[in-house]
Scaffold this active site. Structure first.
Site, PDB file in Angstrom:
ATOM      1  N   GLU A  36       0.854  -1.194   0.000  1.00  0.00           N
ATOM      2  CA  GLU A  36       0.000   0.000   0.000  1.00  0.00           C
ATOM      3  C   GLU A  36       0.886   1.238   0.000  1.00  0.00           C
ATOM      4  O   GLU A  36       1.799   1.350   0.813  1.00  0.00           O
ATOM      5  CB  GLU A  36      -0.917  -0.029   1.234  1.00  0.00           C
ATOM      6  N   GLN A  37       0.566   2.164  -0.895  1.00  0.00           N
ATOM      7  CA  GLN A  37       1.415   3.365  -1.018  1.00  0.00           C
ATOM      8  C   GLN A  37       1.303   4.300   0.196  1.00  0.00           C
ATOM      9  O   GLN A  37       2.260   4.978   0.545  1.00  0.00           O
ATOM     10  CB  GLN A  37       1.054   4.131  -2.283  1.00  0.00           C
ATOM     11  N   ARG A 110     -16.938   3.263   6.341  1.00  0.00           N
ATOM     12  CA  ARG A 110     -15.878   2.615   5.550  1.00  0.00           C
ATOM     13  C   ARG A 110     -14.685   2.193   6.409  1.00  0.00           C
ATOM     14  O   ARG A 110     -14.094   1.140   6.188  1.00  0.00           O
ATOM     15  CB  ARG A 110     -15.364   3.581   4.481  1.00  0.00           C
ATOM     16  N   TYR A 230     -28.070   7.753   4.096  1.00  0.00           N
ATOM     17  CA  TYR A 230     -28.436   6.639   4.969  1.00  0.00           C
ATOM     18  C   TYR A 230     -27.626   6.737   6.263  1.00  0.00           C
ATOM     19  O   TYR A 230     -26.582   7.391   6.294  1.00  0.00           O
ATOM     20  CB  TYR A 230     -28.208   5.281   4.281  1.00  0.00           C
ATOM     21  N   ASP A 309     -11.491  -1.298  -8.886  1.00  0.00           N
ATOM     22  CA  ASP A 309     -11.538  -0.057  -9.667  1.00  0.00           C
ATOM     23  C   ASP A 309     -10.427  -0.004 -10.718  1.00  0.00           C
ATOM     24  O   ASP A 309     -10.556   0.723 -11.714  1.00  0.00           O
ATOM     25  CB  ASP A 309     -11.408   1.166  -8.746  1.00  0.00           C
TER      26      ASP A 309
HETATM   27  C1  LIG Z   1     -19.332   8.733  -3.568  1.00  0.00           C
HETATM   28  C2  LIG Z   1     -19.062   7.260  -3.703  1.00  0.00           C
HETATM   29  C3  LIG Z   1     -19.907   6.347  -3.092  1.00  0.00           C
HETATM   30  C4  LIG Z   1     -19.689   4.977  -3.242  1.00  0.00           C
HETATM   31  N1  LIG Z   1     -20.513   4.086  -2.611  1.00  0.00           N
HETATM   32  C5  LIG Z   1     -20.320   2.766  -2.766  1.00  0.00           C
HETATM   33  C6  LIG Z   1     -21.171   1.819  -2.111  1.00  0.00           C
HETATM   34  O1  LIG Z   1     -22.087   2.187  -1.366  1.00  0.00           O
HETATM   35  N2  LIG Z   1     -20.942   0.493  -2.317  1.00  0.00           N
HETATM   36  C7  LIG Z   1     -19.925   0.037  -3.106  1.00  0.00           C
HETATM   37  O2  LIG Z   1     -19.768  -1.183  -3.261  1.00  0.00           O
HETATM   38  N3  LIG Z   1     -19.088   0.911  -3.722  1.00  0.00           N
HETATM   39  C8  LIG Z   1     -19.257   2.245  -3.565  1.00  0.00           C
HETATM   40  N4  LIG Z   1     -18.397   3.132  -4.157  1.00  0.00           N
HETATM   41  C9  LIG Z   1     -17.274   2.623  -4.962  1.00  0.00           C
HETATM   42  C10 LIG Z   1     -16.100   2.187  -4.087  1.00  0.00           C
HETATM   43  O3  LIG Z   1     -15.735   3.210  -3.201  1.00  0.00           O
HETATM   44  C11 LIG Z   1     -14.903   1.808  -4.936  1.00  0.00           C
HETATM   45  O4  LIG Z   1     -15.309   1.080  -6.056  1.00  0.00           O
HETATM   46  C12 LIG Z   1     -13.939   0.958  -4.126  1.00  0.00           C
HETATM   47  O5  LIG Z   1     -13.469   1.659  -3.005  1.00  0.00           O
HETATM   48  C13 LIG Z   1     -12.758   0.500  -4.983  1.00  0.00           C
HETATM   49  O6  LIG Z   1     -11.933  -0.329  -4.224  1.00  0.00           O
HETATM   50  P1  LIG Z   1     -10.483  -0.728  -4.756  1.00  0.00           P
HETATM   51  O7  LIG Z   1      -9.877  -1.511  -3.648  1.00  0.00           O
HETATM   52  O8  LIG Z   1     -10.599  -1.327  -6.108  1.00  0.00           O
HETATM   53  O9  LIG Z   1      -9.729   0.660  -4.960  1.00  0.00           O
HETATM   54  P2  LIG Z   1      -9.349   1.762  -3.881  1.00  0.00           P
HETATM   55  O10 LIG Z   1     -10.303   1.804  -2.761  1.00  0.00           O
HETATM   56  O11 LIG Z   1      -9.107   3.009  -4.643  1.00  0.00           O
HETATM   57  O12 LIG Z   1      -7.979   1.240  -3.280  1.00  0.00           O
HETATM   58  C14 LIG Z   1      -6.792   1.290  -4.009  1.00  0.00           C
HETATM   59  C15 LIG Z   1      -5.626   1.326  -3.027  1.00  0.00           C
HETATM   60  O13 LIG Z   1      -4.423   1.224  -3.776  1.00  0.00           O
HETATM   61  C16 LIG Z   1      -3.486   2.164  -3.274  1.00  0.00           C
HETATM   62  N5  LIG Z   1      -2.560   2.453  -4.367  1.00  0.00           N
HETATM   63  C17 LIG Z   1      -2.790   3.182  -5.486  1.00  0.00           C
HETATM   64  N6  LIG Z   1      -1.706   3.206  -6.276  1.00  0.00           N
HETATM   65  C18 LIG Z   1      -0.765   2.458  -5.645  1.00  0.00           C
HETATM   66  C19 LIG Z   1       0.571   2.092  -5.965  1.00  0.00           C
HETATM   67  N7  LIG Z   1       1.163   2.515  -7.090  1.00  0.00           N
HETATM   68  N8  LIG Z   1       1.262   1.318  -5.093  1.00  0.00           N
HETATM   69  C20 LIG Z   1       0.680   0.866  -3.940  1.00  0.00           C
HETATM   70  N9  LIG Z   1      -0.597   1.201  -3.587  1.00  0.00           N
HETATM   71  C21 LIG Z   1      -1.301   1.968  -4.436  1.00  0.00           C
HETATM   72  C22 LIG Z   1      -4.351   3.337  -2.845  1.00  0.00           C
HETATM   73  O14 LIG Z   1      -3.675   4.162  -1.907  1.00  0.00           O
HETATM   74  C23 LIG Z   1      -5.556   2.635  -2.244  1.00  0.00           C
HETATM   75  O15 LIG Z   1      -5.391   2.333  -0.881  1.00  0.00           O
HETATM   76  C24 LIG Z   1     -18.601   4.515  -4.019  1.00  0.00           C
HETATM   77  C25 LIG Z   1     -17.729   5.435  -4.617  1.00  0.00           C
HETATM   78  C26 LIG Z   1     -17.951   6.797  -4.466  1.00  0.00           C
HETATM   79  C27 LIG Z   1     -17.021   7.754  -5.113  1.00  0.00           C
END
Ligand SMILES: Cc1cc2nc3c(=O)[nH]c(=O)nc-3n(C[C@H](O)[C@H](O)[C@H](O)COP(=O)(O)OP(=O)(O)OC[C@H]3O[C@@H](n4cnc5c(N)ncnc54)[C@H](O)[C@@H]3O)c2cc1C
Length: 422
Positions: A36-37, A110, A230, A309
């Protein structure tokens, strides 16, 4: 069947997707290294919803006790008109959802959900090898000299080699760029205000107290904007997501602080209760530009693959981004957990085959909701409201399809079977 030979997986990114993946793989006997960065693991101060497709996976990972301690259970999903708050439709959640989908619809802070996942990854008593978690480890290079041993290289020169590398590093994925995949990022032209309003402020005002009388989630629909809220932590906070046309300079910044006045102004002319609610957000609000990825089935190259994502960032208009990442994690663990080192490339290909189309459909449905939610008043809006009243879902995606999730090979996870609490 457990693999006869265990191996190691590096997961770049310790968000909700990365940690669910580490836990799911760990439970299949694989060694996991999370990079994790950020100097500290954590999540933004906001709420999150897990519909049954994601709750089922979390419960299947043995987290029932921990989730029961942090969840809030909405009894209904209420849809309202913007100007007078008239109820367009009301969908019962609570027990009905548990009975119908064998898993609950839950809300959390969260940070609480992230902490539960992290603790489970690090639990010395848990199933499988304890995950290794490195913070301040920003991955800037992947060395694939040996294509079967991808090495993640951090900004400060540390090298982490393993048999598989998973990019779970979010919407602006570095792993994706390092794989040389096409740029699929798109700006939606909208932004989200996010706020956690203390429940006691909501309870103290007769105009907003109804929000705490019965735990529920609400979507307000209006021309070119909508509003979702909510309760989390049993009413300690009201989580607000307010989607409006963008005013951030996205070239300069993706996010910034927001004031309660800005929020109230953004919803001027709406039902008085909206202003009463949003005016309480002082000190608690921020704004975020909304980006998504175009649908893209290329998630894998040899022993390197993407998740969450990084490969299917979607607009939050189905509240499914993290939930789809959790589905990725469950399927990836089934595929990787069933093979030895020799079978890794095939397992990753099967993972993408089982997940890309499904996640892509959710991405597209989330995008369609952008127009569907924001119709101006008139015949199209009236037709939309009729659909919302009569259809168990949104746009053309049914909740039956969405909430049943991607079929798993092992649906016999007794831990999530209804009734709960036995
Ligand atoms: C307003 C809003 C409301 C939402 N509500 C919901 C909901 O109710 N339910 C739901 O399921 N989803 C919801 N989402 C979507 C959800 O937040 C994201 O899809 C989810 O957090 C993505 O998770 P992830 O682990 O793929 O990416 P992220 O949560 O973005 O995690 C990526 C991680 O990788 C790290 N990182 C990045 N680059 C590097 C690197 N080069 N080296 C090492 N580490 C790195 C980052 O620091 C981060 O910790 C919502 C989004 C928004 C914007």
């Amino acid at each position: 069947m457990p693999p006869s030979q265990s191996y190691a997986v590096t997961i770049v990114g310790g968000g909700l997707g990365g940690l669910t993946t580490a836990l799911a793989l760990r439970q299949r006997g694989l060694r996991t290294i999370v990079l994790e960065q950020a100097p500290e693991l954590g999540e933004v101060g906001a709420g999150i919803q897990t519909a049954p497709n994601a709750s089922r996976i979390l419960l299947g990972l043995g987290l029932r006790r921990q989730l029961e301690a942090i969840h809030t259970e909405p009894q209904d999903q209420v849809r309202r008109r913007w100007h007078d708050g008239a109820i367009i439709a009301q969908l019962p959640l609570g027990e009905r959802v548990k009975r119908k989908y064998n898993a609950p619809y839950w809300h959390y802070h969260r940070a609480d959900l992230h902490r539960v996942l992290l603790d489970a990854c690090l639990d010395g008593e848990g199933v499988g090898p304890v995950s290794e978690v490195h913070t301040s480890a920003k991955v800037t290079e992947i060395d694939r000299t040996d294509p079967t041993r991808p090495v993640a290289v951090s900004e400060d020169g540390r090298r982490f080699d393993a048999d598989v590398l998973i990019g779970a590093d979010g919407v602006r994925s570095a792993v994706r760029d390092l794989m040389g995949l096409p740029d699929t990022l798109e700006f939606s032209g909208e932004m989200a205000y996010r706020a956690l309003i203390p429940g006691d402020k909501i309870a103290a005002d007769p105009a907003t107290r109804f929000l705490l009388d019965r735990l529920h989630s609400t979507i307000w629909y209006g021309p070119d904007r909508h509003l979702v809220h909510y309760c989390i932590r049993g009413g300690e906070y009201l989580n607000v997501v307010a989607i409006v046309p963008n005013t951030l300079d996205v070239e300069q910044t993706w996010t910034g602080p927001a004031t309660a006045d800005e929020l109230v102004e953004a919803y001027s002319g709406w039902d008085d209760r909206v202003a009463a609610m949003l005016s309480k957000a002082e000190g608690d609000a921020s704004k975020w530009a909304m980006f998504r990825r175009r649908r893209d089935p290329v998630w894998v190259d040899g022993h390197v693959a993407l998740l969450g994502d990084a490969c299917h960032a979607m607009l939050p208009y189905q509240a499914q981004g993290a939930s789809q990442a959790m589905e990725d994690a469950a399927v990836l663990a089934e595929e990787l957990g069933g093979v030895t080192r020799d079978g890794i490339a095939g397992a990753l290909t099967r993972y993408v085959g089982r997940r890309a189309k499904h996640a892509g459909m959710v991405q597209d449905a989330s995008l369609r909701n952008k127009d569907f939610y924001h119709l101006p008043d008139g015949p199209e809006q009236e037709e939309r409201d009729r659909v919302l009243r009569e259809f168990n879902g949104e746009s053309d995606v049914s909740y039956d399809w969405l909430w049943n999730g991607t079929p798993l090979n092992d649906p016999d996870l007794e831990s999530f079977h209804y009734p709960f609490g036995r």
